[in-house]
Design an enzyme around this catalytic site. Structure first.
Site, mmCIF file in Angstrom:
data_model
loop_
_atom_site.group_PDB
_atom_site.id
_atom_site.type_symbol
_atom_site.label_atom_id
_atom_site.label_comp_id
_atom_site.label_asym_id
_atom_site.label_seq_id
_atom_site.Cartn_x
_atom_site.Cartn_y
_atom_site.Cartn_z
ATOM 1 N N HIS A 402 0.857 -1.186 0.000
ATOM 2 C CA HIS A 402 0.000 0.000 0.000
ATOM 3 C C HIS A 402 0.902 1.248 0.000
ATOM 4 C CE1 HIS A 402 1.015 -0.162 4.307
ATOM 5 N NE2 HIS A 402 0.648 1.132 4.373
ATOM 6 N N HIS A 404 1.484 4.759 1.976
ATOM 7 C CA HIS A 404 1.148 5.634 3.121
ATOM 8 C C HIS A 404 1.432 7.072 2.679
ATOM 9 C CE1 HIS A 404 0.869 7.066 7.293
ATOM 10 N NE2 HIS A 404 1.924 7.828 6.980
#
Length: 430
Positions: A402, A404
């Protein structure tokens, strides 16, 4: 004075100045010093009156007019009558030493050497002599003394018939000081055979014929009067005077042209510098526009995906007790873009953030991109909004692939603000 005590008006006000220490030096002429009992000596009180008239009693006076000391000796007279045995100039000698030299002048020229003040002070030949001062010890070379004027019959001021040239004399000076009617031109004509074809060239030791029956000093003082110096001085013949004036005018014109050219050069340089300064300011302004605060058209979403874990989500998984950014769930290798134009301040390993990039923007905010698998920018590099800066991953403290994304008001951890609000404020729909 050439070989006279003085030939100028009395000083109107006394000039205060510190007395100078007398040292041996000056010309060092091998002339005998005046001793007590000289035939034409005057009392110390009489000399004090002469000094009071000549210089207001200031024995150390030097006003820059060419006359020195309390009795206003001219330099050539001071040297011709042995003053160099005491000091280089009269104002540097003591009162007693000046009087000692004055006694010699009085013996050689009479009271007429001080034409006005001798009458006021009652200075005459003869009278009690003051004690002779001790001259500063100095070697006296076996050198012939400088030529001094004769006194045939120069003992009476204004009636001299013969004059002996001393160092520093000029025809104009002699004519003025001896009050020769007709000035230096008449004096030159009377001594043309002695002087020669050049009136500027007179040498010490020459005897000049002075016309008898001297008159009042001529009003025309335009003839040149050279400063006292070693060797013959120019007297200011008409031809020499015209040549000097022509040279002076030519030099002045040349200097004016040089100054004008220099001013033009400086003006051109100043104009060039001003133009360069304006160009630099324009360039700086253009660069500032490129990195100005983000606008609606300059913000970009960091990835093409919607957010998952929101900003400020609480839990023990985060060291601050809440989520300081927002997560975008994207596969490893997804292109990550700069949200706004700015300068990369960090590009590398960031501890629990894994590989990260931190960008400083023109509005003072910082954006962070963490858990990256690859970086395509380096620290110090300028980037544009929407430019690829890295690829997403799952490095550092991460539970899966992912991005951030975090926005801060400062470069360090703990100054976070809502990243989605920042993007939406710039027109990004997320």
């Amino acid at each position: 004075m050439a070989v006279r005590g003085r030939h100028r008006r009395r000083q109107q006000s006394r000039i205060n100045r510190a007395s100078l220490t007398v040292t041996a030096g000056g010309a060092g002429l091998a002339l005998p010093l005046i001793a007590a009992g000289t035939a034409d000596a005057a009392s110390a009180d009489t000399w004090a009156k002469v000094a009071a008239c000549e210089s207001s009693g200031d024995w150390s006076i030097n006003t820059g007019n060419g006359y020195y000391g309390g009795l206003q000796f001219k330099q050539s007279t001071w040297e011709a009558y042995g003053g160099g045995a005491y000091a280089s100039r009269a104002d540097l000698a003591s009162e007693d030493q000046q009087i000692a030299v004055a006694e010699k002048v009085l013996d050689g020229q009479g009271p007429g050497a001080w034409p006005a003040c001798s009458q006021k002070a009652g200075l005459t030949r003869g009278g009690p002599a003051p004690a002779a001062p001790d001259a500063a010890p100095a070697p006296r070379p076996a050198k012939a003394p400088a030529a001094t004027p004769t006194t045939t019959p120069q003992s009476k001021a204004g009636t001299a018939e013969m004059y002996t040239v001393v160092r520093g004399d000029t025809l104009s000076q002699i004519a003025e000081e001896q009050r020769v009617k007709g000035g230096w031109q008449r004096l030159y004509q009377a001594n043309r055979e002695r002087v020669g074809t050049d009136p500027d060239l007179i040498v010490p030791g020459q005897r000049l014929q002075l016309k008898p029956g001297a008159a009042t000093p001529p009003k025309d003082r335009s003839a040149p009067r050279a400063k006292d110096r070693t060797g013959p001085e120019p007297a200011g013949g008409q031809a020499a005077g015209k040549a000097a004036e022509a040279k002076k005018a030519a030099d002045a014109k040349k200097a004016a042209e040089a100054q004008k050219a220099e001013e033009a050069r400086k003006a051109a340089a100043a104009k060039k510098a001003e133009e360069a300064e304006k160009a630099a300011a324009k360039k700086k302004a253009e660069e500032a526009k490129k990195v100005s605060a983000p606008s609606t058209s300059r913000l970009s979403s960091p990835v093409d995906a919607g957010p998952s874990t929101p900003y400020r989500a609480s839990g023990a998984s985060w060291s601050k007790g809440y989520h300081t950014g927002v997560d975008f769930p994207v596969p490893t290798g997804t292109s990550v873009r700069a949200a706004a134009s700015g300068t990369v301040v960090s590009a590398g390993w960031g501890g629990s953030y894994g590989y990260q990039v931190v960008i400083k923007h023109a509005d003072g905010k910082y954006s962070q991109y963490a858990h990256l698998s690859a970086l395509t920018v380096r620290s110090g590099q300028s980037v544009q909004a929407g430019q690829r800066i890295a690829r997403s991953g799952s490095t550092g403290n991460s539970t899966g692939p992912h991005l951030h994304f975090e926005v801060r008001t400062g470069p360090g951890f703990g100054s976070d603000i809502d990243p989605l609000a920042y993007l939406r404020g710039g027109g990004v729909k997320v």
